[in-house]
Write a protein that holds these residues in place. Structure first.
Motif, PDB file in Angstrom:
ATOM      1  N   LYS A 122       0.857  -1.185   0.000  1.00  9.03           N
ATOM      2  CA  LYS A 122       0.000   0.000   0.000  1.00  9.03           C
ATOM      3  C   LYS A 122       0.888   1.227   0.000  1.00  9.03           C
ATOM      4  O   LYS A 122       1.921   1.245   0.665  1.00  9.03           O
ATOM      5  CB  LYS A 122      -0.901   0.036   1.240  1.00  9.03           C
ATOM      6  CG  LYS A 122      -1.916  -1.083   1.327  1.00  9.03           C
ATOM      7  CD  LYS A 122      -2.742  -0.946   2.595  1.00  9.03           C
ATOM      8  CE  LYS A 122      -3.769  -2.059   2.720  1.00  9.03           C
ATOM      9  NZ  LYS A 122      -4.562  -1.921   3.975  1.00  9.03           N
TER      10      LYS A 122
ATOM     11  N   THR B  79      -0.619   4.420   0.518  1.00 14.13           N
ATOM     12  CA  THR B  79      -1.284   5.335   1.448  1.00 14.13           C
ATOM     13  C   THR B  79      -1.989   4.513   2.510  1.00 14.13           C
ATOM     14  O   THR B  79      -2.759   3.596   2.184  1.00 14.13           O
ATOM     15  CB  THR B  79      -2.292   6.235   0.721  1.00 14.13           C
ATOM     16  OG1 THR B  79      -1.607   6.968  -0.304  1.00 14.13           O
ATOM     17  CG2 THR B  79      -2.935   7.222   1.684  1.00 14.13           C
TER      18      THR B  79
ATOM     19  N   CYS C 157      -3.406   4.316   6.981  1.00 15.08           N
ATOM     20  CA  CYS C 157      -3.696   4.991   8.235  1.00 15.08           C
ATOM     21  C   CYS C 157      -2.519   4.749   9.182  1.00 15.08           C
ATOM     22  O   CYS C 157      -1.793   3.758   9.042  1.00 15.08           O
ATOM     23  CB  CYS C 157      -4.972   4.443   8.859  1.00 15.08           C
ATOM     24  SG  CYS C 157      -6.442   4.716   7.841  1.00 15.08           S
TER      25      CYS C 157
ATOM     26  N   ASN D 230       4.374  10.154   7.427  1.00 13.13           N
ATOM     27  CA  ASN D 230       4.942   9.968   6.092  1.00 13.13           C
ATOM     28  C   ASN D 230       6.398   9.541   6.216  1.00 13.13           C
ATOM     29  O   ASN D 230       7.186  10.183   6.926  1.00 13.13           O
ATOM     30  CB  ASN D 230       4.855  11.253   5.279  1.00 13.13           C
ATOM     31  CG  ASN D 230       3.425  11.642   4.952  1.00 13.13           C
ATOM     32  OD1 ASN D 230       2.485  10.903   5.252  1.00 13.13           O
ATOM     33  ND2 ASN D 230       3.243  12.800   4.347  1.00 13.13           N
TER      34      ASN D 230
ATOM     35  N   ILE E 211       5.898   6.097   1.805  1.00 14.31           N
ATOM     36  CA  ILE E 211       4.576   5.698   2.276  1.00 14.31           C
ATOM     37  C   ILE E 211       3.902   6.923   2.888  1.00 14.31           C
ATOM     38  O   ILE E 211       4.474   7.583   3.759  1.00 14.31           O
ATOM     39  CB  ILE E 211       4.669   4.572   3.322  1.00 14.31           C
ATOM     40  CG1 ILE E 211       5.439   3.379   2.764  1.00 14.31           C
ATOM     41  CG2 ILE E 211       3.274   4.151   3.771  1.00 14.31           C
ATOM     42  CD1 ILE E 211       4.852   2.774   1.515  1.00 14.31           C
ATOM     43  N   ILE E 212       2.696   7.220   2.424  1.00 17.36           N
ATOM     44  CA  ILE E 212       1.935   8.372   2.914  1.00 17.36           C
ATOM     45  C   ILE E 212       0.983   7.900   4.008  1.00 17.36           C
ATOM     46  O   ILE E 212       0.239   6.927   3.823  1.00 17.36           O
ATOM     47  CB  ILE E 212       1.137   9.037   1.777  1.00 17.36           C
ATOM     48  CG1 ILE E 212       2.084   9.442   0.634  1.00 17.36           C
ATOM     49  CG2 ILE E 212       0.373  10.249   2.298  1.00 17.36           C
ATOM     50  CD1 ILE E 212       3.143  10.435   1.028  1.00 17.36           C
ATOM     51  N   VAL E 213       1.007   8.589   5.145  1.00 17.11           N
ATOM     52  CA  VAL E 213       0.162   8.223   6.281  1.00 17.11           C
ATOM     53  C   VAL E 213      -0.929   9.271   6.464  1.00 17.11           C
ATOM     54  O   VAL E 213      -0.634  10.459   6.646  1.00 17.11           O
ATOM     55  CB  VAL E 213       0.994   8.097   7.572  1.00 17.11           C
ATOM     56  CG1 VAL E 213       0.083   7.805   8.762  1.00 17.11           C
ATOM     57  CG2 VAL E 213       2.047   7.008   7.417  1.00 17.11           C
ATOM     58  N   ASN E 214      -2.172   8.817   6.387  1.00 16.89           N
ATOM     59  CA  ASN E 214      -3.314   9.677   6.694  1.00 16.89           C
ATOM     60  C   ASN E 214      -3.764   9.372   8.114  1.00 16.89           C
ATOM     61  O   ASN E 214      -4.232   8.263   8.404  1.00 16.89           O
ATOM     62  CB  ASN E 214      -4.471   9.403   5.725  1.00 16.89           C
ATOM     63  CG  ASN E 214      -4.174   9.930   4.336  1.00 16.89           C
ATOM     64  OD1 ASN E 214      -3.488  10.930   4.177  1.00 16.89           O
ATOM     65  ND2 ASN E 214      -4.685   9.245   3.320  1.00 16.89           N
TER      66      ASN E 214
END
Length: 207
Positions: A99, A101, A103, A140, A160-163
């Protein structure tokens, strides 16, 4: 009468081929961007490289297989030696992620390919050495892998982008109620997967 005599004399000139000077190389095979030093010994004077240099040692950084030639005087004669520097390719590293993006705290599997017969190291806290690792970033993060094959290095990376999510808003029809009364609750800001404390999974509930 007086006779005339003819005489012959000779002198042999021996041609001695020039002695080859000795070349030593710090690295015969190098990676792109690397350098190597070539040193000539045995010369008495007049050193001349095919690069234009006149010093006993030269440092070169070729971009392809290259031959370096040196001429010099050795006891009055010219000697010539040469050596080839061979380029080797750095490995091509590719990193994929299960993945891109997520959580915060969610697992992501990173897989690196291309590091064949090499030594792997990641920039993670535990410095993993496998080509497949599992990470749980809270913000991130960019994960970098370094692969060493012989004297050559190559790197690959994946961000990796973390929301971290926005808190949903709960709206109540009545904020203060008496025992036995009910109030209607509505949640705003959820895209999917609603879960109330009583197990309800709908947007509007009555308590």
């Amino acid at each position: 009468g007086t006779g005339t005599c003819a005489g012959t004399a000779s002198y042999e000139v021996k041609v001695v081929p020039g002695t080859k000077p000795t070349l030593s190389v710090t690295r015969q095979t190098i990676c792109p961007g690397a350098s190597t030093t070539i040193t000539v010994t045995g010369c008495t004077s007049n050193i001349q490289w095919n690069t234009g240099n006149t010093e006993p040692s030269i440092t070169v950084s070729p971009t392809q297989n290259s031959t370096y030639v040196v001429n010099c005087q050795i006891n009055g004669c010219v000697g010539t030696s040469s050596t080839e520097i061979v380029m080797t390719d750095s490995p091509a590293i590719n990193v994929t992620a299960s993945k891109l993006t997520i959580c915060g705290g969610e697992e992501v599997t990173l897989t690196a390919t291309g590091c064949i017969d090499g030594t792997i190291s990641w920039n993670t806290y535990s410095k993993e050495t496998d080509n497949v690792i599992i990470v749980k970033p809270l913000q991130n993060s960019t994960y970098i892998i370094k692969c060493k094959v012989g004297e050559c290095y190559a790197t690959g990376s994946k961000e990796i982008i973390v929301n971290n999510g926005v808190k949903p808003e709960i709206v109540a029809s009545q904020k203060s109620i008496c025992i036995g009364d009910t109030t209607h609750l509505c949640v705003n800001g959820c895209d999917s997967d609603i879960q109330w404390s009583d197990g309800s999974t709908i947007r509007d509930v009555t308590f």
